[in-house]
Design an enzyme around this catalytic site. Structure first.
Site, PDB file in Angstrom:
ATOM      1  N   SER A 246       1.894 -32.052  49.778  1.00  0.00           N
ATOM      2  CA  SER A 246       0.482 -32.212  49.468  1.00  0.00           C
ATOM      3  C   SER A 246       0.264 -33.343  48.492  1.00  0.00           C
ATOM      4  O   SER A 246       1.091 -33.584  47.617  1.00  0.00           O
ATOM      5  CB  SER A 246      -0.083 -30.906  48.911  1.00  0.00           C
ATOM      6  OG  SER A 246      -0.174 -30.986  47.508  1.00  0.00           O
ATOM      7  N   LYS A 247      -0.854 -34.036  48.703  1.00  0.00           N
ATOM      8  CA  LYS A 247      -1.087 -35.157  47.810  1.00  0.00           C
ATOM      9  C   LYS A 247      -1.493 -34.654  46.433  1.00  0.00           C
ATOM     10  O   LYS A 247      -1.281 -35.315  45.438  1.00  0.00           O
ATOM     11  CB  LYS A 247      -2.059 -36.180  48.391  1.00  0.00           C
ATOM     12  CG  LYS A 247      -3.401 -35.698  48.796  1.00  0.00           C
ATOM     13  CD  LYS A 247      -4.178 -36.879  49.421  1.00  0.00           C
ATOM     14  CE  LYS A 247      -5.425 -36.403  50.126  1.00  0.00           C
ATOM     15  NZ  LYS A 247      -6.015 -37.425  50.969  1.00  0.00           N
ATOM     16  N   ARG A 248      -2.032 -33.436  46.394  1.00  0.00           N
ATOM     17  CA  ARG A 248      -2.401 -32.902  45.086  1.00  0.00           C
ATOM     18  C   ARG A 248      -1.173 -32.671  44.202  1.00  0.00           C
ATOM     19  O   ARG A 248      -1.232 -32.771  42.995  1.00  0.00           O
ATOM     20  CB  ARG A 248      -3.177 -31.600  45.242  1.00  0.00           C
ATOM     21  CG  ARG A 248      -4.630 -31.890  45.600  1.00  0.00           C
ATOM     22  CD  ARG A 248      -5.452 -30.635  45.686  1.00  0.00           C
ATOM     23  NE  ARG A 248      -6.370 -30.766  46.802  1.00  0.00           N
ATOM     24  CZ  ARG A 248      -7.313 -29.893  47.087  1.00  0.00           C
ATOM     25  NH1 ARG A 248      -7.460 -28.817  46.363  1.00  0.00           N
ATOM     26  NH2 ARG A 248      -8.113 -30.096  48.098  1.00  0.00           N
ATOM     27  N   GLY A 250       1.385 -34.512  44.370  1.00  0.00           N
ATOM     28  CA  GLY A 250       2.046 -35.804  44.207  1.00  0.00           C
ATOM     29  C   GLY A 250       3.314 -35.935  45.027  1.00  0.00           C
ATOM     30  O   GLY A 250       4.225 -36.672  44.655  1.00  0.00           O
TER      31      GLY A 250
END
Ligand code: GLU
Length: 474
Positions: A246-248, A250
């Site tokens: 997930s980009k949240r 990182g």
């Protein structure tokens, strides 16, 4: 004509899962001479991250995934940024209100909060569905803040996804979702339907997390009397058995991988295989080969795990195949930073090229060239080569005068000299080669053999390192 779209929200970095979605959309379009469209979905203004749109453009460009229409290059179906299409959505929502497929909702936050259950989840209770025409007009006249909600009808909704097959849900499970928010902007759930229709998207390709919302979208298409697109939902990309990338959090962004020395072509090749299996055993594909070979039937339902080891292997294969001049152009500065002595850097680079996974491994691999590390004599002990410290000392003492006598200091001459010693000592090659290699590198592994290293170092440095070995072993 097949038209696909990549519809990222500019909310952060492009992780590998996002890029895979873009790649599959691109491949599906290109395999069918279709068009691939970029649309920026920025209606959730609270989540926007500055610079994120540029990251999207840059990533697609570096990855070689070229869009045919988009905010930066235009096209017949623009604007391609959702916030710029604003007025449109409200008109469409009002059309649904008139048709009885949507309704104004004036419930305030307090009332909605009061609907929440123990877990904080509130299914809207359709309070405003029973407002009279007069009440609605009165509220609108008085500028009471409102949202517009979809009126989900009774029954069941069935659709076919190209990957997950036929899916049926009971409409009772679906909520009267918000289409237009109180700020006048559409929700993603509404905007994606309107835009996909207006942009004549034929194949909607996106993450499987949208599967459960798809019935609501289909009810919207039906309400408008529009054709439902073909759906291709993709399995999630996981970072391990249980966690999604997930980009949240990182996780592995494309940019990070580029900075870690991975080649864009290798990353693209790798992510094509994350959830898709070709019909043959081929693993290395150029983008053009992917276009020729990609087939939706090869997309798997099960989650794909992002495997950095496999990516590194693939990247190494790309480095091996790369033209040497190109490799050298890309890495010369790395070599020159690590090696300041006047050695033949090109020759060193030739040896390294076939032995690395990424170019960022180079400094560690060549560190012994600039200066001999302070190594332990245990390095001379090699079980398979059957060497130990005593035999190594004997070998180094024997080879020193032989090397001193060489006039033509080149790989072949040095190698033959060592083979002469092998014959004289009546031992296996390794008994001579291992100690010399160790004395020259001071490391358990080295990017080339003893004679090649000796050639690179030149006579003087080679003799100095052999002497150092003798001193350590004595
Ligand atoms: N804006 C959505 C996202 O970033 C796109 C979903 C879709 O492709 O429909 O996840």
């Amino acid at each position: 004509m097949i038209r696909t779209r990549f519809a990222p929200s500019p909310t952060g970095y492009m992780h590998i899962g996002n890029l895979r979605t873009a790649l599959y959309e691109y491949l599906i379009a290109k395999a069918n001479n279709g068009k691939f469209i970029l649309r920026i979905e920025d209606t959730d203004q609270g989540r926007l991250v500055e610079g994120a749109t540029d990251v999207i453009y840059k990533t697609l460009e570096i990855a070689g995934i070229k869009h045919d229409e988009g905010p930066d290059i235009g096209g017949e179906y623009g604007p391609y940024i959702q916030s710029e299409r604003k007025n449109n959505y409200l008109d469409y929502a009002k059309e649904l209100v008139e048709k009885g497929e949507a309704y104004y909702c004036f419930c305030d936050k307090e009332r909605l909060d009061s609907l929440k259950d123990g877990e904080g989840i509130a299914k809207y209770d359709r309070h405003c569905l029973s407002l009279s025409k007069e009440e609605i007009e009165e509220n609108l006249k008085n500028n009471v803040p409102f949202v517009i909600r979809q009126k989900i009808k009774e029954g069941k909704t069935t659709f076919v996804d190209e990957v997950y097959g036929e899916i049926t849900v009971d409409n009772e499970e679906l909520e009267d979702q918000i289409l237009i928010k109180s700020d006048g902007l559409p929700t993603y759930n509404f905007a994606n339907v309107i835009d996909d229709h207006l942009m004549e998207i034929t194949h909607v390709v996106r993450g499987s997390e949208y599967l459960s919302s798809t019935p609501k979208y289909n009810l919207l298409y039906d309400a408008f009397g529009w054709n439902i697109p073909t759906y291709i939902h993709l399995p999630p990309v996981m970072k391990n058995q249980s966690e999604k990338l997930s980009k949240r959090n990182g996780d592995a962004s494309f940019q990070d991988l580029i900075e870690k020395g991975y080649l864009p072509e290798a990353i693209v090749n790798y992510i094509a295989l994350l959830g898709w299996s070709p019909s043959t055993n081929q693993e290395i594909f150029t983008l053009d080969e992917l276009i020729k070979n990609f087939d939706v039937k090869g997309i798997s339902k099960s989650p794909a795990i992002f495997d950095i080891v496999k990516l590194t292997w693939l990247n190494g294969e790309y480095l091996k195949k790369m033209d040497f001049d190109k490799f050298y152009e890309m890495t010369e500065h790395i070599f020159k930073k690590a090696i300041t002595k006047p050695y033949d850097i090109k020759k060193i680079a030739e040896h390294i090229k076939t032995r690395i996974g990424t170019i960022n491994e180079i400094p560690d691999m060549v560190d012994f060239i600039e200066s001999l590390p302070d190594y332990s004599t245990e390095l001379y002990i090699h079980k398979k080569m059957k060497t130990d410290e005593a035999i190594s000392l004997e070998v180094l003492e024997n080879i020193l005068p032989v090397f001193e006598a060489i006039e033509n200091w080149d790989n072949d001459t040095i190698y033959n000299a060592m083979m002469d010693l092998v014959a004289k000592m009546e031992v296996k090659n390794g008994i001579v080669l291992w100690p010399v290699r160790t004395a020259l590198s001071g490391k358990p592994t080295s990017p080339c053999g003893a004679s090649e290293m000796a050639e690179i170092f030149g006579k003087e440095e080679t003799l100095a390192r052999i002497k150092k070995g003798i001193e350590k072993l004595s």
